[in-house]
Structures are given as C-alpha cells and as structure tokens.
Scaffold this motif. Structure first.
Motif, mmCIF file in Angstrom:
data_model
loop_
_atom_site.group_PDB
_atom_site.id
_atom_site.type_symbol
_atom_site.label_atom_id
_atom_site.label_comp_id
_atom_site.label_asym_id
_atom_site.label_seq_id
_atom_site.Cartn_x
_atom_site.Cartn_y
_atom_site.Cartn_z
ATOM 1 N N VAL A 118 -5.467 -6.285 -5.815
ATOM 2 C CA VAL A 118 -6.687 -5.746 -4.992
ATOM 3 C C VAL A 118 -7.865 -5.814 -5.511
ATOM 4 O O VAL A 118 -8.843 -6.088 -4.969
ATOM 5 C CB VAL A 118 -6.153 -3.993 -4.699
ATOM 6 N N ILE A 119 -8.105 -5.749 -6.877
ATOM 7 C CA ILE A 119 -9.340 -5.872 -7.420
ATOM 8 C C ILE A 119 -9.705 -7.510 -7.269
ATOM 9 O O ILE A 119 -10.951 -7.886 -7.157
ATOM 10 C CB ILE A 119 -9.388 -5.562 -8.847
ATOM 11 N N ARG A 121 -9.053 -9.703 -5.125
ATOM 12 C CA ARG A 121 -9.512 -9.934 -3.755
ATOM 13 C C ARG A 121 -10.742 -9.200 -3.252
ATOM 14 O O ARG A 121 -11.533 -10.095 -2.524
ATOM 15 C CB ARG A 121 -8.499 -9.398 -2.626
ATOM 16 N N ASN A 122 -10.872 -7.913 -3.867
ATOM 17 C CA ASN A 122 -12.416 -7.404 -3.426
ATOM 18 C C ASN A 122 -13.576 -8.054 -4.240
ATOM 19 O O ASN A 122 -14.568 -8.298 -3.598
ATOM 20 C CB ASN A 122 -12.123 -5.938 -4.012
ATOM 21 N N ALA A 125 -14.104 -11.038 -2.190
ATOM 22 C CA ALA A 125 -14.855 -10.668 -0.802
ATOM 23 C C ALA A 125 -16.168 -10.684 -1.265
ATOM 24 O O ALA A 125 -16.933 -10.851 -0.352
ATOM 25 C CB ALA A 125 -13.957 -9.703 -0.424
ATOM 26 N N GLY A 126 -16.358 -9.828 -2.241
ATOM 27 C CA GLY A 126 -17.734 -9.355 -2.326
ATOM 28 C C GLY A 126 -18.649 -10.681 -2.723
ATOM 29 O O GLY A 126 -19.843 -10.656 -2.052
ATOM 30 N N GLU A 160 -18.380 -4.152 -2.985
ATOM 31 C CA GLU A 160 -16.985 -4.584 -2.752
ATOM 32 C C GLU A 160 -16.066 -4.202 -3.949
ATOM 33 O O GLU A 160 -14.989 -3.834 -3.944
ATOM 34 C CB GLU A 160 -16.879 -5.755 -2.027
ATOM 35 N N ILE A 161 -16.675 -4.721 -4.911
ATOM 36 C CA ILE A 161 -15.954 -4.550 -6.182
ATOM 37 C C ILE A 161 -15.547 -3.065 -6.667
ATOM 38 O O ILE A 161 -14.407 -2.818 -6.919
ATOM 39 C CB ILE A 161 -16.736 -5.121 -7.601
ATOM 40 N N ALA A 163 -15.375 -0.755 -4.425
ATOM 41 C CA ALA A 163 -14.390 -0.450 -3.433
ATOM 42 C C ALA A 163 -13.048 -0.818 -4.061
ATOM 43 O O ALA A 163 -11.914 0.096 -3.642
ATOM 44 C CB ALA A 163 -14.637 -0.916 -2.227
ATOM 45 N N GLY A 164 -12.850 -1.926 -4.331
ATOM 46 C CA GLY A 164 -11.517 -2.261 -4.952
ATOM 47 C C GLY A 164 -11.186 -1.504 -6.206
ATOM 48 O O GLY A 164 -9.828 -1.041 -6.119
#
Lengths: 234, 397
Positions: A118-119, A121-122, A125-126, A160-161, A163-164
């Motif tokens: 999850v981290i 991927r975020n 994405a960020g 985004e980071i 959020a992850g």
C-alpha cells in the motif's frame, strides 16, 4: 503455545462485580480495576505498529525511488509486495518462526511485509500525479533530475504518500492484534486468553480502535502542518 | 554582498541580450520516417522577438525546445552568442535561458516568491539578493508585494501567467524561450498581457523565441516571424510587414489569412505612410491666399491653426470671406502620428469625416490623413516605408 498463554495475568476474576464477572459479562467496575493490566500490551502494540510502519515506509520508499527512474521495476515490485500482502498472516508467522524465532522481531517483519504494497503504490501514484507542466518547468529552468525529485516531485506527492501511510497504520493496528502468535505481544495477547469474557474483549477492542484513531489523527495533523499550500483555496 | 552586483541584476541595467543561431537543424524521432524538423536554419538578432508560428505538428515547439536542450537535435548546431551549446551541461545552460510555457507550471507547493526565486536559488544567490530581486520583479509585473506570500492556487489565471513570466526573467537571462505564454487565458486578458509584455520588452530588450499557433499574436509580438510548415520546414522568415506584403508562397498566404490587408493596418502607424500636406492658414492671413491653398489640395478646405501650429478648425468656402482670415471655433477629428492605422481609420469613420488632422507629440499639425490615403495604402498605390520587399502586383489585388 500454552506456556505463553499461561503467563498472561488477566485471568484474575476476583474483585468488584463478582457476579457479572462470573457470567463473562460486560463489567465497568472490573474494567476500571484492571485497566492498568492493559497498559503494557497497549504500549507493545504501539511499538509494533510504529516500528512496522516506519520500516515499511523506508523500504517502500527505497523501492519507489528505484522504480521511479526504472519504470520496468514497477510491475515486479508491485507483484512481489502484492504476494506478501495476500499471504494470510498466520501462515506468514508460521513461515518466519523457524527463521527468526519467537518474538518482537518476527512480528515486526510480518507486519512490515504487509505495509509495503500500500505504501509503495501510494508513493508511485503520488509521483505520477505531479503535474507534467511543473516537472517540465523545473527541468527547463535548469534543475537536475535529483533536484526535480527533491524540490518538486516529492513535495507534491506528499498528500498521496501520507494517505498511504495512514491506511498502512490503521491496517497495522488491526493486524498487530495477531502478532502475539509470533510471540511479539500486543493487545491480541490479553484478548485471546479470555476471549469469552466480554469485559476483556470490549476493553481490547476499544483500545485498538482508540490507538488507530489517535495515530490517524496525528498523521493527519502532521500533514496539515507540513503542507500549508493544501489549505489555501484552489 | 557587493551592492553593485545587485544593482547590475536590476531590470534597469540588464545583461546584454544574446544572439541565437540555428544551423541546419534536423530532428528525427526513431520509428518515424518524416523528420520533425528538416534542415532548419534561423538567426535571431540580439534583443529581437523571433516568433515561431505554424499549424500544429509543424515542429515549432520542438524547435524552441532544442535551444535549451530539452530536446536534442539529430544533427546541426545551435549557437548562443556565437558559441555552440551542444557541449554545454544541460542544467547549467538552462539556468541562463528564461523558460515560460503555456501551462505555466508554477509549483503549487511554493509561494509566489519561492516560485520566482527558482533560478536564482539554483544559481546560489544569497537570500538578500534573492529577496531584492523578487521585490523588483513583483513590481515589474504589477503584482502587490503582499501577493508574494500567497500560493499559486490563490491567484487568477492572468496573475499566474505574469508570475510565470517573472520567474522566467528572474536571473536576468540574455535569452528567453516562451511557448504560448499567453495561450491559456481569455482574449481580453491575453491582449492586456501582450501589451504589458511588449512594454516590458521595450525596457528589458531580451532576445526571445516566442512560439504561438496564432498568426495575429505572431504579427503583434514578433520583430521577425518564422512560419513553419509540417515537417519543420521553414516557409518564410521575415518581418511582419514583409510577411503581409509579400507572402513567399501559397501556404504562407493562406496561413497569414485573407484579411491580411486589414492586419497590415494594425501593424503600421500613421507616421509610416505618406500624409498629405496640411493647407494651414493663420488668423490674419489674406483670404485669397487661404482660398488658393485650399484649392491646391483635394480637401477643398483650409486648416486654421494657432500660433503654435495647433489645429483649430477647418475653413470652408463660407468661412473664407472678407479681407483677412478671422478666428473660427469648430470641431475637427485629430489623430496622432503614433496611432496605429487601424485605430486612426476607426476614428475617421466614427467622426464621419474624410480627413483627419495628424498631430505630433506637441499637438502640432504634421499632415492630413484621409480615408483615400489609407485605401491607397491598402492597394499599395501609396508607397509607405514598409515595402522593402515589394510584392508582385497580383498578390496584392
């Protein structure tokens, strides 16, 4: 596993509200008297969570930095961390026990493994969501690729980071309740010893929820303080 | 820090503009048969705005991005101030070249001041010098000092565009690249920004490569215009006037547009065309002389002026009676030498008059502008100063 469980001391059912306790009921009086017994497991739970999230973040961040410049690495890294994410936690503890033995470290390794996907991927994405124009302007004005990364891409990816990391933290608080199986302690330990005793179960549950909520709020607060530009009208 | 150095960075004492030369540039992308740019050679004089214009896919943005090595040419050479840039370190080269793009690309996480300070910070200027320069630039682009602490998200589109230009100017680069810098805003604000920028350029005199797809913007902004056609082929490289008077071929003619005669009006000033001499008379002049003067021009009227040669009134047949010219009050339509022809024509049409009195800065009579003169100019019968490259007659019909 029995010797471990025997060490747990919350089996003492003497004290106020004897009747309630006999019937495994929800007894505020008993909780009040015994709340101190939960402090150590709670602290241990917090340690497990923080260590696993920090370790997971550091590893995922390093992987993301590698994959950012070498896009072909994204698929294999996502695949590998995805596999870790899908292994049932009990199985993972089972796999790790012969290698790293019983204890805190084993628990942390397993929980860290769950955080990576999850981290990672975020972070990716960020970085991918940073406006192309900002990167183009940065490069066109003479920033080196590293300067673009540090001064433009990473700061803009922070929301985004974070959020992850928040998702990972909440998930870890929940998963850490199983870490006692690996001998790492945490709130799962008092829970399992007296899983029929409502007072015990509720206390553990509430502490887990509170821990997750407090950590989440702290992260949110830190993000708000660190990113003044997010607060302005856009 | 040496205060003299700070002074030298100011807009009033800007660095010498650079010359730019593209030599036989070819750009091919792998997997594509057609080159994006085929053998492009171009010279831009110091302090001039060179506009690259053409339909989409003509390679104009590619050509611009070659100059700061955002794109590497397949072959050919690029020289800034006579020195090749091909062996320069890209990041260092780019810090010496201003860069503004259509999407602006302000950094949303940085304040306006931090955004403007990007290149000075990369160059390692100290804090005080950066703060002074930011102040100066905020002034230059007409933003209040208080805006410096805001974030791009708090500014209007036009303000952001100005900040983008200020950021490109921050380290006082001798050469600037601007890719549709006013492209993303509404026509009214765009016009204002264009005018502001031209005024600014009058002060800072940078060498500028300016990309646009809009021929009207090209004509307005450019000292010289390079029209590119598909495949990065240079169709014509000329001043706006030359382009309008003498398009090199059908492609250019089509691109410049059917209304290019009207565009020329926007390009030329009243002082650029041959005016009629004004039949001026003063109070006290003999009427017979005034009548003779009026008759000598197609206007048929004499122009009464005061002692300082400022126009007062037209005098018709009915006004020229008696021995001597006497004072008359009357209205007349005046235009200035520096007005663009389009505006002057508009003034004449609005005043429903055939003739406008042209005045200079001091309000003194410089001549007479008539609708005939303008239409003659449009038909190329009256040779103005612009026809250094006279066109074949059939093109101008």
């Amino acid at each position: 596993m029995l010797p471990l469980l025997a060490q747990v001391k919350i089996t003492d059912r003497n004290g106020a509200g004897q009747n309630c306790v006999q019937q495994d009921g929800f007894c505020p009086g008993w909780i009040k008297d015994h709340i101190g017994d939960y402090v150590d497991p709670l602290v241990r739970h917090l340690e497990l969570t923080v260590v696993s999230v920090v370790a997971g973040f550091l590893i995922a961040f390093a992987l993301a930095m590698l994959a950012h410049r070498r896009r072909w690495l994204v698929a294999p890294i996502t695949g590998a961390t995805g596999v870790m994410y899908t292994i049932p936690s009990l199985a993972l503890f089972g796999i790790l026990l012969p290698i790293t033995g019983f204890g805190f470290v084993t628990g942390c390794i397993a929980l860290t493994a769950y955080n990576l996907l999850v981290i990672f991927r975020n972070i990716m994405a960020g970085l991918d969501n940073v406006p192309e124009a900002a990167k183009d302007a940065a490069t066109g004005m003479g920033m080196t690729p590293n300067q673009v990364l540090r001064q433009v891409e990473l700061p803009l990816a922070i929301p985004e980071i974070v959020a992850g990391v928040r998702v990972a933290t909440t998930t870890t608080v929940g998963l850490a309740a199983l870490a006692f199986i690996a001998g790492a302690g945490g709130l799962g330990e008092p829970l399992i010893v007296n899983q029929n005793f409502k007072s015990n179960v509720v206390t553990v549950g509430v502490l887990c929820v509170l821990l997750a909520a407090v950590l989440d709020l702290l992260l949110l607060l830190a993000e708000r303080l660190a990113l003044p530009w997010r607060r302005v009208a856009r | 820090m040496d205060p003299d150095t700070a002074q030298a960075e100011g807009p009033s004492a800007n660095r010498q503009a650079a010359t730019l030369e593209l030599r036989n540039i070819v750009k091919r992308y792998p997997g594509s048969d057609e080159p994006a740019i085929a053998d492009l050679s171009l010279e831009v004089a110091a302090g001039e705005i060179c506009v690259l214009v053409g339909p989409s896919g003509c390679g104009k943005t590619t050509a611009m991005r070659l100059v700061n090595r955002m794109i590497e040419p397949t072959s050919g050479d690029i020289l800034v101030n006579g020195a090749s840039i091909i062996d320069r370190k890209p990041s260092e080269l780019r810090r010496e070249i201003g860069y503004a793009i259509q999407q602006i690309g302000l950094f949303p996480h940085q304040t306006i001041a931090e955004n403007i300070a990007t290149v000075p910070a990369l160059l390692g200027w100290d804090k005080r010098r950066i703060a002074e320069r930011v102040d100066e630039l905020m002034d230059l682009i007409g933003l209040e000092k208080a805006m410096a602490k805001r974030y791009p998200g708090q500014l209007s589109g036009g303000q952001r565009q100005r900040v983008g230009v200020a950021r490109a100017l921050a380290a006082d680069p001798p050469l600037m690249l601007m890719d549709e810098p006013f492209g993303a805003i509404d026509p009214i604000n765009r016009e204002r920004l264009q005018n502001e920028f031209l005024r600014l350029q009058g002060e800072i005199r940078k060498t500028i490569v300016f990309v646009t797809h809009d021929i009207d913007e090209a004509i307005k902004m450019g000292d010289r215009i390079a029209i590119l056609r598909k495949g990065g082929v240079l169709a014509q490289y000329a001043t706006p006037a030359e382009l309008l008077m003498a398009p090199a071929d059908e492609f250019v003619e089509d691109f410049v547009g059917a209304d290019r005669a009207l565009k020329r009006l926007a390009l030329q000033r009243v002082r650029d065309i041959d005016l009629w001499e004004a039949p001026t008379v003063r109070v006290g002049d003999p009427v017979s002389e005034a009548r003779a003067r009026a008759a000598a021009t197609p206007i048929g009227h004499a122009l009464l002026v005061d002692e300082d040669n400022r126009p007062v009134s037209w005098l018709g047949d009915g006004d020229l009676i008696g021995e001597r010219v006497v004072h008359h009050a009357g209205g007349l339509t005046k235009v200035e030498l520096d007005d663009v022809l389009r505006d002057a024509l508009a003034d004449l049409l609005q005043g429903k008059v055939m003739y406008g009195v042209v005045t200079d800065h001091g309000g003194r009579v410089a001549g007479v502008l008539s609708v005939e003169v303008i239409s003659g100019f449009l038909n190329h019968q009256v040779a103005g100063r612009i026809d250094q490259a006279p066109a074949p007659a059939e093109r101008l019909a």
